[in-house]
Design an enzyme around this catalytic site. Structure first.
Site, PDB file in Angstrom:
ATOM      1  CD  GLU A  40     -48.104 -53.734   4.639  1.00 53.41           C
ATOM      2  OE1 GLU A  40     -48.860 -54.734   4.643  1.00 53.41           O
ATOM      3  OE2 GLU A  40     -48.213 -52.815   3.807  1.00 53.41           O
ATOM      4  CE1 TYR A 123     -48.750 -58.293   1.639  1.00 50.01           C
ATOM      5  CE2 TYR A 123     -48.636 -57.905   4.005  1.00 50.01           C
ATOM      6  CZ  TYR A 123     -48.996 -57.490   2.746  1.00 50.01           C
ATOM      7  OH  TYR A 123     -49.588 -56.258   2.569  1.00 50.01           O
ATOM      8  CG  ASP A 141     -52.746 -57.811  -0.237  1.00 54.53           C
ATOM      9  OD1 ASP A 141     -52.908 -57.919  -1.487  1.00 54.53           O
ATOM     10  OD2 ASP A 141     -53.051 -56.777   0.380  1.00 54.53           O
TER      11      ASP A 141
END
Length: 340
Positions: A40, A123, A141
């Protein structure tokens, strides 16, 4: 579980993308939080295609978060070279060391706990909580924003629409298989609900999609105009010793290309300075590189010299370990300085 989420997970079970950090749906395996977190961080503002090779090299060299925590800063920065946004690599090390030192090498399992780690924002915390620990965290996202904008026909432009799109995404996040659901939405945005020419005929959410029904899907999400990026002018000095070493310096830990190896320069990072060594400098031309907030137009001056530098040091370099701006300058200068 809402019908939209059920339809999307059913589609994901058949069409999930194969990723080196993922566990296939219904495989019975649990994702490794370290690999999910690392992927990520790498994927922020970077494509999956660009990340794969970096991820595989990183995990082969540092297979656990504890191994990464023990790595030398320079080694990690060199492996990161070319991925851009180098603050991510510095935060990667800070986070790995915090997990190793403060959490016995184990990532916190909750969204709130993950947010306490350095370099992890909303996030990434949501993505790790959902995918690695199957927590019902809402992952948003760019792909998810696009899917939500079309699914609910949201006309508010980005970035103003972010809170609305996040709330809509949260309303669909299920408590059952939230990790698979999060990956399903991102996969849908990457492969079906694409920015241009979305493949609505293949979309599992078509029966629920307000934008498709209204014929507005190609126009969404709307975006406010971006301000034009300024351009900074600067100079890079590339000095090569007759024995083949190059004059380089280690940049400070903060700021642009922080912690990276590079050639002495001025202007592009708002610094001022003089050539690092007295030499017969030749103008090689210019290279351009675009950073997040500006373009850098750099004049490349090159020379072969044995003179001792005022700063920096001559050393052997691997051009593949250089950040992209420096690699562009190296490619330009070496075409003249290196023997043919």
């Amino acid at each position: 579980m809402r019908d939209e989420a059920a339809a999307l997970i059913s589609w994901y079970d058949r069409h999930a993308r194969v990723m080196p950090w993922r566990c296939p749906p219904h495989s019975g395996a649990r994702p490794d939080p370290y690999r999910i977190w690392l992927s990520e961080v790498m994927l922020q503002q970077t494509t999956v295609a660009a990340v794969r090779a970096y991820f595989l090299r990183f995990t082969e060299r540092w297979p656990t978060v504890t191994a990464l925590a023990q790595a030398q800063d320079a080694a990690v920065m060199a492996e990161w070279a070319g991925l851009g946004y180098y603050a991510r690599a510095r935060n990667l090390l800070k986070c790995a060391r915090a997990v190793a030192q403060d959490h016995a090498g184990q990532f916190p399992q909750s969204y709130e706990g993950l947010l306490t780690l350095p370099g992890i924002g909303p996030y990434t915390a949501a993505a790790v909580a959902a995918i690695a620990f199957d927590q019902p965290a809402t992952v948003v996202d760019g792909n998810v924003e696009r899917v939500m904008a079309r699914l609910f026909n949201v006309q508010t432009p980005l970035p103003q629409a972010k809170p609305e799109l996040t709330a809509l995404a949260s309303s669909l996040t299920p408590t059952d298989r939230p990790g698979d659901y999060a990956q399903a939405v991102m996969d849908l945005g990457a492969t079906i609900c694409t920015p241009r020419n979305p493949a609505c005929g293949l979309c599992p959410l078509r029966p629920f999609c307000a934008a498709q029904a209204a014929g507005t899907q190609a126009d969404l999400p709307r975006k406010s105009p971006k301000p034009e990026k300024p351009t900074r002018q600067g100079t890079l000095w590339l000095a090569r010793h007759p024995d083949g070493r190059w004059l380089v310096e280690q940049r400070g830990p903060k700021g642009l290309l922080g912690g990276m190896l590079g050639f002495p320069g001025t202007g592009w990072d708002k610094s001022t300075g003089a050539p690092p060594v007295i030499a017969n400098w030749q103008d090689m031309g210019k290279v351009r590189h675009t950073f997040t907030h500006f373009h850098a137009d750099m004049t490349v001056l090159a020379a072969t010299t044995e003179a001792p530098p005022d700063h920096g040091m001559f050393q052997a370099i691997n051009p593949d370990d250089l950040p992209t701006l420096m690699r562009k300058a190296y490619d330009l200068a070496s075409s003249t300085l290196l023997p043919r």
